[in-house]
Design a protein around this motif. Sequence first.
Motif, PDB file in Angstrom:
ATOM      1  N   SER A  65      -3.225  32.384  42.919  1.00  0.00           N
ATOM      2  CA  SER A  65      -2.876  33.463  42.001  1.00  0.00           C
ATOM      3  C   SER A  65      -3.502  34.789  42.441  1.00  0.00           C
ATOM      4  O   SER A  65      -4.427  34.827  43.253  1.00  0.00           O
ATOM      5  CB  SER A  65      -3.345  33.111  40.591  1.00  0.00           C
ATOM      6  OG  SER A  65      -4.736  32.920  40.575  1.00  0.00           O
ATOM      7  N   ASN A  66      -2.986  35.868  41.925  1.00  0.00           N
ATOM      8  CA  ASN A  66      -3.496  37.223  42.198  1.00  0.00           C
ATOM      9  C   ASN A  66      -3.463  37.577  43.681  1.00  0.00           C
ATOM     10  O   ASN A  66      -4.359  38.249  44.192  1.00  0.00           O
ATOM     11  CB  ASN A  66      -4.913  37.390  41.652  1.00  0.00           C
ATOM     12  CG  ASN A  66      -4.970  37.211  40.147  1.00  0.00           C
ATOM     13  OD1 ASN A  66      -4.017  37.543  39.455  1.00  0.00           O
ATOM     14  ND2 ASN A  66      -6.057  36.677  39.663  1.00  0.00           N
ATOM     15  N   SER A  67      -2.443  37.094  44.390  1.00  0.00           N
ATOM     16  CA  SER A  67      -2.251  37.400  45.812  1.00  0.00           C
ATOM     17  C   SER A  67      -3.418  36.947  46.688  1.00  0.00           C
ATOM     18  O   SER A  67      -3.652  37.507  47.747  1.00  0.00           O
ATOM     19  CB  SER A  67      -2.005  38.894  46.015  1.00  0.00           C
ATOM     20  OG  SER A  67      -0.859  39.289  45.321  1.00  0.00           O
ATOM     21  N   ARG A  68      -4.151  35.977  46.238  1.00  0.00           N
ATOM     22  CA  ARG A  68      -5.232  35.416  47.042  1.00  0.00           C
ATOM     23  C   ARG A  68      -4.708  34.186  47.754  1.00  0.00           C
ATOM     24  O   ARG A  68      -3.772  33.542  47.300  1.00  0.00           O
ATOM     25  CB  ARG A  68      -6.427  35.039  46.171  1.00  0.00           C
ATOM     26  CG  ARG A  68      -7.037  36.210  45.444  1.00  0.00           C
ATOM     27  CD  ARG A  68      -8.204  35.803  44.591  1.00  0.00           C
ATOM     28  NE  ARG A  68      -7.799  34.742  43.665  1.00  0.00           N
ATOM     29  CZ  ARG A  68      -8.644  33.973  43.000  1.00  0.00           C
ATOM     30  NH1 ARG A  68      -9.935  34.129  43.143  1.00  0.00           N
ATOM     31  NH2 ARG A  68      -8.217  33.035  42.176  1.00  0.00           N
ATOM     32  N   SER A  69      -5.311  33.847  48.874  1.00  0.00           N
ATOM     33  CA  SER A  69      -4.921  32.629  49.575  1.00  0.00           C
ATOM     34  C   SER A  69      -6.123  32.071  50.321  1.00  0.00           C
ATOM     35  O   SER A  69      -7.122  32.762  50.528  1.00  0.00           O
ATOM     36  CB  SER A  69      -3.766  32.893  50.533  1.00  0.00           C
ATOM     37  OG  SER A  69      -4.154  33.820  51.512  1.00  0.00           O
ATOM     38  N   VAL A  70      -6.008  30.816  50.695  1.00  0.00           N
ATOM     39  CA  VAL A  70      -7.049  30.155  51.474  1.00  0.00           C
ATOM     40  C   VAL A  70      -6.389  29.429  52.637  1.00  0.00           C
ATOM     41  O   VAL A  70      -5.191  29.166  52.617  1.00  0.00           O
ATOM     42  CB  VAL A  70      -7.875  29.151  50.629  1.00  0.00           C
ATOM     43  CG1 VAL A  70      -8.631  29.850  49.530  1.00  0.00           C
ATOM     44  CG2 VAL A  70      -6.996  28.065  50.069  1.00  0.00           C
ATOM     45  N   ALA A  71      -7.193  29.118  53.640  1.00  0.00           N
ATOM     46  CA  ALA A  71      -6.710  28.350  54.782  1.00  0.00           C
ATOM     47  C   ALA A  71      -7.526  27.075  54.888  1.00  0.00           C
ATOM     48  O   ALA A  71      -8.741  27.079  54.681  1.00  0.00           O
ATOM     49  CB  ALA A  71      -6.834  29.165  56.056  1.00  0.00           C
ATOM     50  N   VAL A  72      -6.858  25.992  55.222  1.00  0.00           N
ATOM     51  CA  VAL A  72      -7.527  24.713  55.445  1.00  0.00           C
ATOM     52  C   VAL A  72      -7.311  24.360  56.909  1.00  0.00           C
ATOM     53  O   VAL A  72      -6.179  24.320  57.382  1.00  0.00           O
ATOM     54  CB  VAL A  72      -6.944  23.599  54.543  1.00  0.00           C
ATOM     55  CG1 VAL A  72      -7.639  22.275  54.819  1.00  0.00           C
ATOM     56  CG2 VAL A  72      -7.065  23.974  53.076  1.00  0.00           C
ATOM     57  N   LEU A  73      -8.417  24.161  57.627  1.00  0.00           N
ATOM     58  CA  LEU A  73      -8.332  23.760  59.022  1.00  0.00           C
ATOM     59  C   LEU A  73      -9.398  22.720  59.291  1.00  0.00           C
ATOM     60  O   LEU A  73     -10.349  22.579  58.523  1.00  0.00           O
ATOM     61  CB  LEU A  73      -8.460  24.947  59.974  1.00  0.00           C
ATOM     62  CG  LEU A  73      -9.759  25.728  60.007  1.00  0.00           C
ATOM     63  CD1 LEU A  73      -9.901  26.367  61.371  1.00  0.00           C
ATOM     64  CD2 LEU A  73      -9.733  26.812  58.960  1.00  0.00           C
ATOM     65  N   SER A  74      -9.232  21.999  60.378  1.00  0.00           N
ATOM     66  CA  SER A  74     -10.165  20.909  60.665  1.00  0.00           C
ATOM     67  C   SER A  74     -11.549  21.460  60.998  1.00  0.00           C
ATOM     68  O   SER A  74     -11.695  22.573  61.517  1.00  0.00           O
ATOM     69  CB  SER A  74      -9.657  20.054  61.821  1.00  0.00           C
ATOM     70  OG  SER A  74      -9.740  20.764  63.030  1.00  0.00           O
ATOM     71  N   GLN A  75     -12.547  20.656  60.717  1.00  0.00           N
ATOM     72  CA  GLN A  75     -13.922  21.039  61.022  1.00  0.00           C
ATOM     73  C   GLN A  75     -14.100  21.223  62.524  1.00  0.00           C
ATOM     74  O   GLN A  75     -14.809  22.124  62.969  1.00  0.00           O
ATOM     75  CB  GLN A  75     -14.889  19.985  60.489  1.00  0.00           C
ATOM     76  CG  GLN A  75     -16.340  20.338  60.693  1.00  0.00           C
ATOM     77  CD  GLN A  75     -17.271  19.299  60.086  1.00  0.00           C
ATOM     78  OE1 GLN A  75     -16.843  18.284  59.527  1.00  0.00           O
ATOM     79  NE2 GLN A  75     -18.556  19.552  60.197  1.00  0.00           N
TER      80      GLN A  75
END
Length: 92
Positions: A33-43
């Motif tokens: 929400s609110n134009s926020r985002s996250v990225a998930v990548l391998s350790q």
Amino acid sequence: MTLALTQSDFRANLKKYLDQVNEDDEVVYIARSNSRSVAVLSQDKLYWMEKALQAKEDSLEYAVARDQLIQRHELPEDPIVESTDDYWEQFK
């Protein structure tokens, strides 16, 4: 392939996407929400990115990290250098 998902889709299929991150070396971007985002990548991928950023550019540590990122297709391969007399003269 990079994936872009909604938070709801990621939550509903968490195991599937985490498996893709680890097994297929995917990066998953999750819109929040609110134009926020996250990225998930391998350790493992994050480790080599951090190593490359923290190492001195002409060090062995940097070369190893850079090679790992090339193998993961995060960086382009080095161009092939033509073997000419001029090339070898630079090492004398």
